[in-house]
Enzyme design. Structure first.
Site, short mmCIF file in Angstrom:
data_model
loop_
_atom_site.label_atom_id
_atom_site.label_comp_id
_atom_site.label_asym_id
_atom_site.label_seq_id
_atom_site.Cartn_x
_atom_site.Cartn_y
_atom_site.Cartn_z
N ARG A 1 7.39 -8.72 15.93
CA ARG A 1 7.76 -7.38 15.49
C ARG A 1 6.63 -6.44 15.88
O ARG A 1 5.45 -6.81 15.78
CB ARG A 1 7.96 -7.37 13.98
CG ARG A 1 8.25 -5.99 13.42
CD ARG A 1 8.84 -6.07 12.02
NE ARG A 1 9.20 -4.73 11.59
CZ ARG A 1 8.36 -3.89 10.99
NH1 ARG A 1 7.12 -4.27 10.72
NH2 ARG A 1 8.74 -2.68 10.65
N HIS B 1 4.75 0.20 0.10
CA HIS B 1 5.51 -0.56 1.07
C HIS B 1 4.61 -1.61 1.71
O HIS B 1 3.39 -1.62 1.49
CB HIS B 1 6.11 0.38 2.13
CG HIS B 1 5.12 1.27 2.82
ND1 HIS B 1 4.59 2.40 2.22
CD2 HIS B 1 4.53 1.18 4.04
CE1 HIS B 1 3.75 2.97 3.06
NE2 HIS B 1 3.68 2.25 4.16
N HIS C 1 0.85 -1.20 0.00
CA HIS C 1 0.00 0.00 0.00
C HIS C 1 0.88 1.25 0.00
O HIS C 1 2.08 1.16 0.26
CB HIS C 1 -0.89 0.04 1.26
CG HIS C 1 -0.11 0.23 2.52
ND1 HIS C 1 0.62 -0.78 3.10
CD2 HIS C 1 0.10 1.33 3.31
CE1 HIS C 1 1.23 -0.33 4.18
NE2 HIS C 1 0.94 0.94 4.33
N ASP D 1 0.76 5.15 1.97
CA ASP D 1 0.02 5.80 3.06
C ASP D 1 -0.75 6.99 2.48
O ASP D 1 -0.18 7.81 1.77
CB ASP D 1 0.98 6.26 4.16
CG ASP D 1 1.61 5.08 4.88
OD1 ASP D 1 1.10 3.95 4.77
OD2 ASP D 1 2.64 5.29 5.55
O1 AKG Z 1 4.76 -2.20 10.26
C1 AKG Z 1 5.36 -1.57 9.42
O2 AKG Z 1 6.59 -1.49 9.39
C2 AKG Z 1 4.64 -0.81 8.34
C3 AKG Z 1 3.22 -0.55 8.67
C4 AKG Z 1 2.57 0.36 7.69
O3 AKG Z 1 3.01 0.52 6.60
C5 AKG Z 1 1.38 1.11 8.08
O4 AKG Z 1 0.91 0.93 9.22
O5 AKG Z 1 0.88 1.90 7.26
FE FE2 Z 2 2.10 2.25 5.60
#
Ligand code: AKG
Ligand code: FE2
Length: 380
Positions: A323, A313, A256, A258
């Site tokens: 994680r 990403h 996606h 952001d």
């Molecule tokens: O957890 C991550 O490193 C990325 C999460 C992400 O891209 C988001 O929450 O928009």
């Molecule tokens: Fe993100």
């Protein structure tokens, strides 16, 4: 594109990269140049010497882990908690998450909880918060609003019972000072970075971008993402080695971009974030718990008339260690018009995008799958 169910990702092309590192304590004109170059080439960079106290970060991480360690039955009672379902359109991933409002308004609420009149009535207060959060427009607002209500309810011990007493055991729910200190820290950092960006781009009003997330009606949010270790059963090699072998990964949070202006992301020391600088290729980036990972959102791509890129990403899981990431998404008020400052539009670079409000963009975002390229709908 995010599949309806998590899939094996063994067959993809993986090419690790190192993100540019920006030291915010370095000489200012150098910092602005580095940031502009990073946003043009990668859409992502790490910042060090960022000014957010270590202690604040450590407490936030502890609160997050503490929350996710709770039994599923307890977590599921919390409206802002989600597990595996991402959004409302069938996207799924190996992730659980918690959403919190990160607006100046909510920070003030969390900080000034002692100022809440002790005699306020439960439902009056709730409807006030729901109204302020435009709940009629978007259902996710209800989620954030309820979070505020739960926070206040727990502190004042007046409305927490609306959601059952178990809910109130969750440290993160009543640890509002940790959340507000962290949110304030990352919001300040986001504003500083946006001002450095404006300066580096030659925008005469240095606050042209940061003003939108400083606004009292800013629609910013904070999300904790938790990725438990998962052994990929599709994998023929069944030995549970401790190496972050790609063959053991699954999609945690799918492909996606952001949608907001700027994201300030931090994770523990476990790898998982991958960016895609080229279609079909995924670039894992190493975690740095001392740094914040900053990325350009769709709105900033629009406000820089395409000079900065909102890079796609995702986050993948591993088979050996949890994680956790915490993402602050700096967003403007719902009625803010998203438009590039005039200096960004030149004969060589004509205006690329239509003018729209964040409310319009958000509505489209929430009506589409996570992986869809909604920014293309707003091109001229
Ligand atoms: O957890 C991550 O490193 C990325 C999460 C992400 O891209 C988001 O929450 O928009
Ligand atoms: Fe993100």
């Amino acid at each position: 594109m995010v599949a309806a169910s998590p899939k094996s990702i063994r067959s993809e092309k993986i090419l690790p990269i190192e993100l540019p590192v920006v030291d915010l304590s370095a000489e200012r004109s150098m910092v602005t140049k580095l940031i502009v170059k990073a946003c043009e080439d990668y859409g992502f960079f790490n910042v060090v010497n960022h000014g957010v106290p270590r202690d604040t970060i450590a407490k936030m991480e502890e609160a997050g882990f503490d929350f996710f360690a709770k039994p599923m039955a307890q977590k599921k009672q919390l409206p802002p908690y989600g597990c595996k379902n991402i959004g409302f359109n069938g996207d799924m991933g190996e992730v659980e998450y918690l959403l919190l409002a990160a607006t100046p308004h909510s920070i003030a609420h969390f900080k000034n909880i002692s100022n809440v009149p002790s005699n306020f009535r439960r439902w009056d207060f709730m409807s006030e918060i729901l109204f302020q959060s435009h709940v009629n427009m978007y259902s996710d607002e209800l989620i954030y609003s309820l979070m505020a209500v739960i926070n206040l309810g727990k502190r004042e011990n007046q409305i927490g019972s609306v959601f059952g007493s178990d809910v109130c055991d969750c440290a993160i729910v009543h640890d509002s000072s940790t959340v507000s200190a962290y949110t304030e820290g990352v919001r300040e950092l986001a504003c500083e970075i946006l001002e450095l960006m404006a300066e580096g781009l030659g925008v005469p009003d240095a606050r042209a971008f940061s003003r939108l997330i400083r606004d009292v009606d800013s629609d910013s949010v904070l999300r904790f993402n938790h990725y438990p270790p998962i052994l990929n059963k599709d994998c023929k090699d069944k030995d549970k080695d401790k190496s972050p072998s790609h063959s053991h990964t699954k999609v945690g949070f799918g492909d996606h971009s952001d949608p907001q202006i700027l994201t300030i992301l931090r994770s523990n020391d476990v790898p998982g974030l991958q960016i895609s600088l080229q279609d079909g290729v995924w670039n894992p980036v190493a975690p740095d718990p001392q740094a914040f990972c900053v990325n350009v959102g769709d709105l900033l791509q629009v406000m820089t008339n395409g000079r900065f890129v909102s890079v796609r990403h995702r986050a993948v899981t591993n088979s050996y260690k949890c994680r956790m990431s915490v993402a602050y998404f700096g967003a403007p008020p719902l009625d803010a018009c998203i438009v590039a400052p005039s200096v960004m539009v030149t004969p060589q670079r004509p205006s690329l995008f239509k003018t729209f409000t964040w409310a319009e963009y958000k509505k489209v975002t929430y009506s589409m799958r996570l992986g869809e390229r909604r920014i293309d709908l707003f091109r001229k």
